[in-house]
Design an enzyme around this catalytic site. Structure first.
Site, PDB file in Angstrom:
ATOM      1  N   GLY A 159      -8.403   9.129   9.020  1.00  0.00           N
ATOM      2  CA  GLY A 159      -8.841   9.281  10.403  1.00  0.00           C
ATOM      3  C   GLY A 159      -9.902  10.346  10.626  1.00  0.00           C
ATOM      4  N   ALA A 170      -9.493   5.226   3.417  1.00  0.00           N
ATOM      5  CA  ALA A 170      -9.384   6.361   4.342  1.00  0.00           C
ATOM      6  C   ALA A 170     -10.588   7.285   4.355  1.00  0.00           C
ATOM      7  CB  ALA A 170      -8.144   7.209   4.061  1.00  0.00           C
ATOM      8  N   GLY A 171     -10.843   7.810   5.547  1.00  0.00           N
ATOM      9  CA  GLY A 171     -11.878   8.828   5.723  1.00  0.00           C
ATOM     10  C   GLY A 171     -13.259   8.303   6.075  1.00  0.00           C
ATOM     11  N   LYS A 214       0.889  -1.162   0.000  1.00  0.00           N
ATOM     12  CA  LYS A 214       0.000   0.000   0.000  1.00  0.00           C
ATOM     13  C   LYS A 214       0.926   1.210   0.000  1.00  0.00           C
ATOM     14  CE  LYS A 214      -2.913   2.721   2.970  1.00  0.00           C
ATOM     15  NZ  LYS A 214      -3.855   2.832   4.078  1.00  0.00           N
ATOM     16  N   ASN A 236      -9.702   1.778   9.074  1.00  0.00           N
ATOM     17  CA  ASN A 236      -9.036   1.405  10.326  1.00  0.00           C
ATOM     18  C   ASN A 236      -9.673   2.109  11.519  1.00  0.00           C
ATOM     19  OD1 ASN A 236      -5.516   0.944  11.205  1.00  0.00           O
ATOM     20  ND2 ASN A 236      -7.253   1.044  12.570  1.00  0.00           N
ATOM     21  N   THR A 237      -9.528   3.445  11.542  1.00  0.00           N
ATOM     22  CA  THR A 237      -9.937   4.212  12.724  1.00  0.00           C
ATOM     23  C   THR A 237     -11.409   4.000  13.097  1.00  0.00           C
ATOM     24  OG1 THR A 237      -8.334   5.857  11.998  1.00  0.00           O
ATOM     25  CG2 THR A 237      -9.836   6.523  13.745  1.00  0.00           C
TER      26      THR A 237
END
Lengths: 65, 266
Positions: free
Chosen positions: B161, B188-189, B100, B210-211
């Site tokens: 995040g 992301a986001g 990645k 992830n977050t």
């Protein structure tokens, strides 16, 4: 010999990258290495000599996003 | 539309949810959340560690026990050189040619550097890597990355995040339409399962986050919620949603309506 390991200056005895890993307690660990921002394969550590002022990175698997 | 299985660089996947492994409250919750997510691919990184702590080692055995395929990242790299070296180090440690690729340009938004990304991708592809670039949603950038040899693209939904969801659905949709056969993964986001479902309804092939799971009050339940949302969004996309209309269209048949012969207003 004074070199930089993971961003910190320190005096080491090791003359090669392989010897440095042993000196720092990484000898049986799964790590990746770089010397002066260039990747050094595990197979090449024995033959990679260190000189004063070198910057070594020793990285381990960690959490990532 | 047929719901064809997703393949990333020749690896068929049954789950379209990819998850990160950072920021969990504990290793046990991380393991349970990954299981609940059904994800077959998890992202990992390489970092410095004090010689004595050995926390990297226990993390790595945990991931191997889960049996997930790992996707190492070059998170935090701010130059082509850093990203390429990190990718080479990751390939050796994680024994995978998948990377990645992150080349970050801006500290506040963690926005990818499009120029560095294309340069690094080209170097890594020539070196035998399977590159999954973390990119902005720019159409021209996508074209350049495909030209550099990337077979999968990972545009951001919003800054890493931030949990804002899809900041630019128009551009993401344009990307989808322009490259119908390139696996596209929103990376992301994403903040909520609704965001993930929206990405899938746009026709995206997968979602990486992830977050939103790791920092949820109950990461394991949230992982399950995301798994369901990604599956629901994919089913909805393949089932071909109706186009939106400006005016109402009665769903109950008009034919046979009582009082149909009376004037509309008494």
């Amino acid at each position: 010999m004074n070199i930089e390991v993971n961003g910190k200056r320190r005096d080491v005895q090791a003359a090669t990258l392989a010897a440095l890993l042993e000196e720092l307690g990484y000898e049986d660990r799964l790590v990746a290495t770089a010397l002066n921002r260039n990747f050094v394969r595990a197979a090449d550590r024995q033959g990679t000599e260190l000189k004063a002022g070198d910057a070594v990175e020793i990285l381990v698997p960690r959490q990532g996003g | 539309m047929e719901n064809r299985p997703l393949a990333i660089y020749g690896t068929p996947l049954s789950s379209r949810l990819l998850v990160g492994t950072a920021q969990y409250p504990s290793p046990a919750i991380l393991a349970e959340a990954i299981k609940a997510s059904g994800a077959e691919i998890v992202t990992v990184s390489l970092r410095r560690e004090a010689g004595a702590s050995r926390s990297g080692e226990s993390f790595w055995s945990l991931i191997r026990e889960l049996g997930a395929k790992v996707l190492p990242n070059t998170a935090g790299c701010r130059s082509v050189k850093e990203a390429v070296t990190t990718a080479q180090m990751a390939r050796e440690v994680f024994a995978t040619s998948w990377i990645k690729l992150e080349v970050i340009a801006d500290d506040d938004l963690l926005q990818p550097d499009p120029f560095g990304l294309v340069e690094a991708a080209a170097i890594l592809v020539r070196d035998g890597f399977n590159v999954l670039p973390y990119m902005t949603e720019d159409l021209v950038l996508a074209e350049k990355l495909i030209g550099a040899g990337c077979e999968v693209l990972m545009p951001w939904g919003a800054p890493i995040g931030s949990g804002r969801g899809l900041n630019n659905p128009f551009a993401l949709q344009a990307l989808r339409r322009r490259f119908p056969h390139v696996p596209l993964i929103i990376d992301a986001g994403i903040g909520t399962p609704a965001h993930a479902a929206a990405a899938m309804e746009l026709g995206y092939d997968g979602v990486l986050l992830n977050t939103a799971i790791a920092k949820a009050g109950d990461p394991v339940s949230m992982a399950r919620a995301f798994a369901l949302a990604v599956e629901a969004g994919r089913l909805a996309y393949c089932a071909e949603p109706i186009p939106p209309r400006d005016m109402a269209e009665p769903s109950t048949p008009q034919l046979g309506r009582a009082f149909a012969d009376l004037p509309r207003r008494a």
